[in-house]
Structure formats: structure tokens, C-alpha cells
Design a protein around this motif. Structure first.
Motif, short mmCIF file in Angstrom:
data_model
loop_
_atom_site.label_atom_id
_atom_site.label_comp_id
_atom_site.label_asym_id
_atom_site.label_seq_id
_atom_site.Cartn_x
_atom_site.Cartn_y
_atom_site.Cartn_z
N ALA A 116 -59.05 -26.32 20.75
CA ALA A 116 -59.86 -25.53 21.69
C ALA A 116 -59.75 -26.06 23.11
O ALA A 116 -59.57 -27.26 23.34
N GLY A 117 -59.89 -25.15 24.07
CA GLY A 117 -59.85 -25.54 25.47
C GLY A 117 -61.23 -25.80 26.05
O GLY A 117 -61.36 -26.22 27.19
N CYS A 118 -62.28 -25.52 25.25
CA CYS A 118 -63.66 -25.70 25.70
C CYS A 118 -64.30 -26.86 24.95
O CYS A 118 -63.75 -27.38 23.98
N GLU A 119 -65.49 -27.23 25.39
CA GLU A 119 -66.24 -28.26 24.68
C GLU A 119 -66.89 -27.64 23.46
O GLU A 119 -67.65 -26.67 23.56
N VAL A 120 -66.61 -28.19 22.27
CA VAL A 120 -67.07 -27.62 21.01
C VAL A 120 -67.80 -28.69 20.20
O VAL A 120 -67.34 -29.82 20.09
N GLY A 121 -68.93 -28.30 19.63
CA GLY A 121 -69.66 -29.16 18.70
C GLY A 121 -69.88 -28.41 17.40
O GLY A 121 -70.25 -27.24 17.41
#
Length: 275
Positions: free
Chosen positions: A229-234
Motif C-alpha cells: 500500500a502507498g498509504c498508512e494502513v493499520g
């Protein structure tokens, strides 16, 4: 005094009200709608049905939500049905100098049913005020994929939400037991709060997905996708469900990452997501 009362009455009379309530059941093994109620500016349409499932598309003929508007959605998926719900377009919430726009969503899935709630983004304009409540009641053997994306300002237009109010209340019950509860409240100088590392670290778009049931095997698949992913993921899993959270500065990138993650959930993305 009379002018104030007249102004208040005129304001109330010009507020949008919309409600949709319907349920679906099995007809010869296929999901079909049963009872349907529509009122005000909120409508629902059913594109060509799939082999065994059904897709519902919500349309807000008011063109968005403004202060004092209210929209209510109440949906029940009967036993062993498959229902996917989305929106024809992103929902826009415009600025308000008075009351908040109110959105109430109630979703129920009976034994063996699968419910996918996948609306397009909610876009909050600067000085928007909105309150949203999402209540989900699942039978023990029902399944769910729910995703909500919130964008603080039209980022593609170079706009940002600087002040306003966003209140979001979620409750998820499974087999009558409360398994997830969350309240989010952002108000005042929202732009400054989103810039704080502990809140969004400068992100202007957030997303939350709930997947029921959720286990370690699903968790591993989701985390494998999140690595790209290119975004911050939790991602986490507890109480029998999985949760995905994404924060990003670019709403389009967030949507792309969420689509990749949802592909691991078994949900069929609505056609409007693919355009």
C-alpha cells in the motif's frame, strides 16, 4: 422577534429530509427485495440483479447534505440473502452556520445472510457540520463487509476542511452481544487537529472497514496486501471481526488501497467503485 421566528420557520421548511427502509428475502434461492419505503429526497434503485445476490444504489436527490438536513436508512437482510449497498456518487456535506446534518444508518443481517455496506466517499466541505450514527446488528452466522471513507475537503480541487464538526458513532452487535463501539469527534480547528501526528499526521482522508467474520488467516492476507500500500494502513482482529484503518493525504490513493484490501474480504465491489 417575529422576524427571528419567521426566519427559523423558513430555515426548517427548507431542510432536506430523506428516508429509505427495505428488507430482502430469498425467492427460489435468489435475493429479492420485499417491502420498500422511500420518502423525501432519498431514493434507492436496484440495478440488474446478480445470479444470487442483489445490489442497492442510494441516490440523494437533494444533491448533498447541509445544516439541519436529516437522512435515515434502515435495512434488513433476511436469512441466507446476499445484499450489497452503495451510493451513486460521493456524498457531499456542505458548510453550516447552524445545526449539523444528521445521518442515521441501521443495518441488520439474519442467519446466514451476507451484507456489504460500501458507499462512496463522504466529502466534508470547510465549515461543514455533521453527525452520523451507524448501528449494525448481525446474527451469529451472518457476515459483513462495511467500509466508510471520509475526505476532509475536496483534495482534488486543492480544498481542505479547516473548521467544522464531524461526530461519528458506530455500534456493532453480533448474536445480540456488543462487540465493537466507537465514538469519533472532531470539531473546532479540524485542520490543525488533522496535522497532529497522533491524529492524522497531515492526512486529509481516512477510512475504516469492518469485516465479519475475521480470523488470523484473513489477517495474514490483509497484511500481505498492506505491505504494497502507498498509504498508512493499520489492521487488527479481535472479537471475531477484522478492522482496517487507512489514513492518507490523497483520497484517490486511499480508495485504491482500500479496494485492494477489500478484495481479500470476499466482497464484490459495486460497479460505481470501479469507474
Amino acid at each position: 422577534m417575529q422576524d427571528t421566528l419567521a426566519s427559523s420557520a423558513s430555515f426548517a421548511a427548507n431542510r432536506a429530509r430523506g428516508a429509505v427502509a427495505f428488507d430482502v428475502h430469498l425467492v427460489e434461492g435468489r435475493t429479492r427485495r420485499r417491502q420498500l419505503h422511500e420518502s423525501g429526497s432519498l431514493r434507492v434503485r436496484f440495478p440488474s440483479p446478480e445470479d444470487d445476490g442483489l445490489t442497492a444504489m442510494f441516490v440523494n436527490t437533494a444533491g448533498g447534505a447541509a445544516g439541519g438536513d436529516r437522512f435515515d436508512i434502515d435495512i434488513t437482510a433476511g436469512e441466507r440473502t446476499r445484499l450489497t449497498m452503495s451510493t451513486a456518487a460521493a456524498e457531499k456535506v456542505y458548510r453550516s452556520h447552524g445545526p449539523a446534518a444528521e445521518i442515521n444508518i441501521s443495518l441488520r443481517a439474519e442467519a446466514g445472510a451476507h451484507l456489504s455496506w460500501l458507499p462512496q466517499e463522504t466529502i466534508l466541505f470547510d465549515q461543514a457540520r455533521t453527525t452520523r450514527c451507524i448501528d449494525i446488528d448481525l446474527a451469529e452466522t451472518a457476515s459483513l463487509v462495511l467500509c466508510e471513507i471520509v475526505v476532509f475537503g475536496r483534495t482534488a480541487m486543492g480544498e481542505a476542511m479547516r473548521t467544522g464538526s464531524f461526530v461519528d458513532r458506530w455500534r456493532l452487535r453480533r448474536g445480540g452481544r456488543l462487540v465493537f463501539a466507537e465514538n469519533v469527534r472532531l470539531d473546532g480547528d479540524i485542520g490543525a487537529k488533522l496535522a497532529q501526528p497522533a491524529i492524522a499526521n497531515g492526512g486529509l482522508a481516512i477510512a475504516t472497514a469492518l469485516i465479519v467474520p475475521g480470523d488470523e488467516a484473513l489477517l495474514e492476507r490483509l497484511r500481505a496486501v498492506a505491505e504494497q500500500a502507498g498509504c498508512e494502513v493499520g489492521i487488527s482482529c479481535w472479537n471475531g471481526f477484522a478492522m482496517v484503518r487507512i489514513c492518507a493525504q490523497d483520497a484517490a490513493k486511499l480508495r485504491a488501497d482500500m479496494m485492494a484490501l477489500l478484495s481479500q474480504s470476499g466482497a464484490m465491489l459495486p460497479r460505481m467503485w470501479l469507474n
